[in-house]
Design an enzyme around this catalytic site. Structure first.
Site, short mmCIF file in Angstrom:
data_model
loop_
_atom_site.label_atom_id
_atom_site.label_comp_id
_atom_site.label_asym_id
_atom_site.label_seq_id
_atom_site.Cartn_x
_atom_site.Cartn_y
_atom_site.Cartn_z
N GLY A 161 -16.43 -29.28 3.55
CA GLY A 161 -16.08 -29.60 2.16
C GLY A 161 -14.71 -30.26 2.04
N VAL A 187 0.10 -38.61 -6.68
CA VAL A 187 0.45 -38.95 -5.30
C VAL A 187 1.03 -37.71 -4.63
CG1 VAL A 187 1.84 -40.44 -3.80
CG2 VAL A 187 1.01 -41.32 -6.00
N ASP A 217 -8.92 -44.41 -2.08
CA ASP A 217 -8.09 -43.36 -2.66
C ASP A 217 -6.63 -43.55 -2.22
OD1 ASP A 217 -7.93 -40.81 -4.14
OD2 ASP A 217 -7.26 -40.03 -2.20
N LYS A 264 -3.16 -44.64 -4.46
CA LYS A 264 -1.84 -43.98 -4.38
C LYS A 264 -0.76 -45.00 -4.00
CE LYS A 264 -3.93 -39.55 -3.18
NZ LYS A 264 -4.30 -38.63 -2.10
N VAL A 313 -11.97 -29.94 -16.89
CA VAL A 313 -11.89 -28.51 -16.56
C VAL A 313 -12.58 -28.30 -15.22
CG1 VAL A 313 -11.95 -26.22 -17.60
CG2 VAL A 313 -12.31 -28.22 -19.06
N ALA A 354 -11.49 -30.57 -23.05
CA ALA A 354 -12.75 -31.31 -22.94
C ALA A 354 -13.25 -31.37 -21.51
CB ALA A 354 -12.55 -32.74 -23.45
N1 LIG Z 1 -8.35 -31.59 -6.17
C1 LIG Z 1 -7.12 -31.91 -5.75
O1 LIG Z 1 -6.56 -31.31 -4.82
C2 LIG Z 1 -6.37 -33.03 -6.44
C3 LIG Z 1 -5.05 -33.33 -6.05
C4 LIG Z 1 -4.36 -34.32 -6.76
C5 LIG Z 1 -4.98 -35.02 -7.78
N2 LIG Z 1 -6.29 -34.73 -8.09
C6 LIG Z 1 -6.93 -35.48 -9.16
O2 LIG Z 1 -7.15 -34.59 -10.26
C7 LIG Z 1 -8.32 -35.00 -10.98
C8 LIG Z 1 -9.27 -33.82 -11.12
O3 LIG Z 1 -9.65 -33.38 -9.83
P1 LIG Z 1 -10.73 -32.19 -9.69
O4 LIG Z 1 -10.74 -31.88 -8.23
O5 LIG Z 1 -10.42 -31.13 -10.68
O6 LIG Z 1 -12.06 -32.97 -10.11
P2 LIG Z 1 -13.43 -32.29 -10.64
O7 LIG Z 1 -13.54 -30.92 -10.13
O8 LIG Z 1 -14.48 -33.30 -10.37
O9 LIG Z 1 -13.21 -32.19 -12.24
C9 LIG Z 1 -13.20 -33.31 -13.09
C10 LIG Z 1 -13.32 -32.81 -14.50
O10 LIG Z 1 -13.24 -33.93 -15.39
C11 LIG Z 1 -14.30 -33.80 -16.36
N3 LIG Z 1 -14.61 -35.11 -16.92
C12 LIG Z 1 -15.20 -36.17 -16.32
N4 LIG Z 1 -15.31 -37.21 -17.17
C13 LIG Z 1 -14.77 -36.78 -18.36
C14 LIG Z 1 -14.57 -37.38 -19.62
N5 LIG Z 1 -14.95 -38.64 -19.85
N6 LIG Z 1 -13.97 -36.65 -20.60
C15 LIG Z 1 -13.58 -35.37 -20.38
N7 LIG Z 1 -13.74 -34.74 -19.19
C16 LIG Z 1 -14.33 -35.45 -18.19
C17 LIG Z 1 -15.44 -33.18 -15.59
O11 LIG Z 1 -16.37 -32.65 -16.51
P3 LIG Z 1 -17.65 -31.77 -16.02
O12 LIG Z 1 -17.06 -30.42 -15.66
O13 LIG Z 1 -18.49 -31.75 -17.23
O14 LIG Z 1 -18.23 -32.51 -14.86
C18 LIG Z 1 -14.65 -32.10 -14.81
O15 LIG Z 1 -14.43 -30.97 -15.62
C19 LIG Z 1 -8.92 -36.17 -10.20
O16 LIG Z 1 -8.51 -37.37 -10.78
C20 LIG Z 1 -8.32 -36.02 -8.80
O17 LIG Z 1 -8.22 -37.23 -8.10
C21 LIG Z 1 -6.99 -33.75 -7.47
#
Ligand SMILES: NC(=O)c1ccc[n+]([C@@H]2O[C@H](COP(=O)([O-])OP(=O)(O)OC[C@H]3O[C@@H](n4cnc5c(N)ncnc54)[C@H](OP(=O)(O)O)[C@@H]3O)[C@@H](O)[C@H]2O)c1
Length: 356
Positions: A202, A147, A216, A220, A11, A39
């Protein structure tokens, strides 16, 4: 028609954008979905008949305020997640929006029980090849967001292969962060200054070496290669890091202040290339022979030279297409990523409901 139970792991910024989109969209959905588990790294909210939709915005706000799910009433320890998922009856889908390697066993177990999987998390797809094979075994794996975020890169490759096209080469700029940094270098900024600026704004990971190291992009590239049927491992990909190994042990502030020494390596190379009218870009190249990731000098006429800012660009050379197919646009951002995740989920939900 059986309801499709949906489990969401993560989340964070993507998870919250996805939940907000699901809440807006789901009422007009053809498929019947129930969000049964949600979760984060601390806890799981579980309701076998579905968490009430009215609660979703409050949960999103709770997480956006930096609070863990463990402080939400009725939350259960995250260690119980596997056991809770084990109680679900098909059809169900697990949506992995974490960046964790730890979700793989849970995904494999769900897959064995006939679950659909939707991933934004690249790591499970980059584990050993047998795991990729197992995750794909029931044909219910979707991973468009891994990707190019919301760009339909995976769909394009799958569509071309389904149409009998031979894909000769994929060349792609897949890092918005490195795209931004090299655009600023094109504008005359020193490489180290562009890195510091991207970090301050950021645009980089908290540790910019996570972007500059190229892993990263390598992940991909591996996902593209495996989508094309290549049985590669991550270690088979030649990756060019933009900082020397010895800078790996510095703290983030130490690295940022030492980054000026990269101006005499990467920065100097960029200046030389720029002087000859070409541009320096960080690209992934995938062919039937393998995959490489690193700096390339591109001609002024190349579409990669015209690329500026954080956008991604993917060029695909395929059998009957006389020129490469181009896909370009934003390759990151929670909103566009959430769009790809929702499209994958609905696609799977329809497939699962038509079989139930
Ligand atoms: N941001 C983008 O633009 C983008 C684009 C494409 C793909 N992605 C991919 O999407 C995914 C999420 O990105 P994000 O930017 O949302 O990352 P984020 O903000 O770091 O969120 C990750 C979430 O995963 C939770 N988490 C970590 N370990 C866990 C576990 N074992 N069980 C359940 N939950 C767990 C974290 O919990 P806590 O809240 O408790 O820390 C957090 O809520 C990543 O793999 C990223 O590479 C992101």
């Amino acid at each position: 028609m059986a309801k499709v139970s949906v489990v969401v792991l993560g989340v964070g910024s993507v998870g919250r954008a996805f939940l907000a989109r699901l809440a807006r969209w789901a009422p007009s959905c053809h498929a019947e979905l129930a969000l049964v588990a949600l979760a984060d790294s601390s806890a799981v909210l579980f309701a076998p008949s579905g968490l009430p939709r009215e609660l979703w915005p409050a949960i999103v706000d709770h997480k956006a305020a930096g609070k863990p799910l463990s402080s939400w009433p009725g939350a259960q320890p995250v260690a119980e997640l596997g056991q809770l998922i084990g109680k679900l009856q098909p059809p169900f889908v697990v949506v992995d929006l974490t960046a964790s390697q730890e979700s793989l066993p849970l995904l494999l177990a769900a897959c064995e029980r006939g679950a659909g999987l939707v991933l934004a998390n690249k790591r499970p797809l980059c584990a050993r090849y047998e795991a990729w094979h197992a995750l794909n075994a029931n044909g219910l794996l979707r991973y468009e967001a891994t990707v190019g975020a919301g760009l339909p890169v995976i769909r394009l490759l799958q569509y071309l292969q389904a149409a009998g096209e031979t894909i000769r080469r994929v060349e792609a700029a897949l890092s918005g962060t490195l795209g931004y940094i090299f655009s600023r270098v094109d504008e005359g900024l020193a490489f180290s200054a562009a890195v510091r600026e991207a970090h301050r704004a950021g645009y980089t990971e908290p540790d910019p070496r996570d972007d500059l190291g190229g892993m990263d992009v390598a992940r991909k590239a591996l996902i593209i290669a495996r989508t094309l049927g290549l049985g590669l491992e991550l270690a088979d990909i030649a990756v060019e890091a933009l900082y020397p190994l010895r800078m790996g042990s510095l703290s983030v502030p130490e690295f940022l202040s030492a980054a000026a020494e990269l101006d005499s390596t990467v920065g100097r190379k960029a200046a030389l290339v720029h002087g000859s009218g070409r541009r320096l870009r960080y690209l992934a190249t995938i062919t039937p022979e393998g995959a490489t990731v690193g700096l390339r000098e591109v001609e002024p006429s190349s579409p990669f030279a015209a690329l500026s800012g954080p956008d991604n660009l993917v060029l695909v050379e395929a059998g009957s297409f006389p020129t490469p197919i181009r896909l370009a646009g934003p390759g990151a951002g929670p909103e566009v990523t959430a769009a790809a995740i929702l499209a994958d989920l609905l696609d799977l939900a329809c497939a699962l409901q038509s079989h139930s």
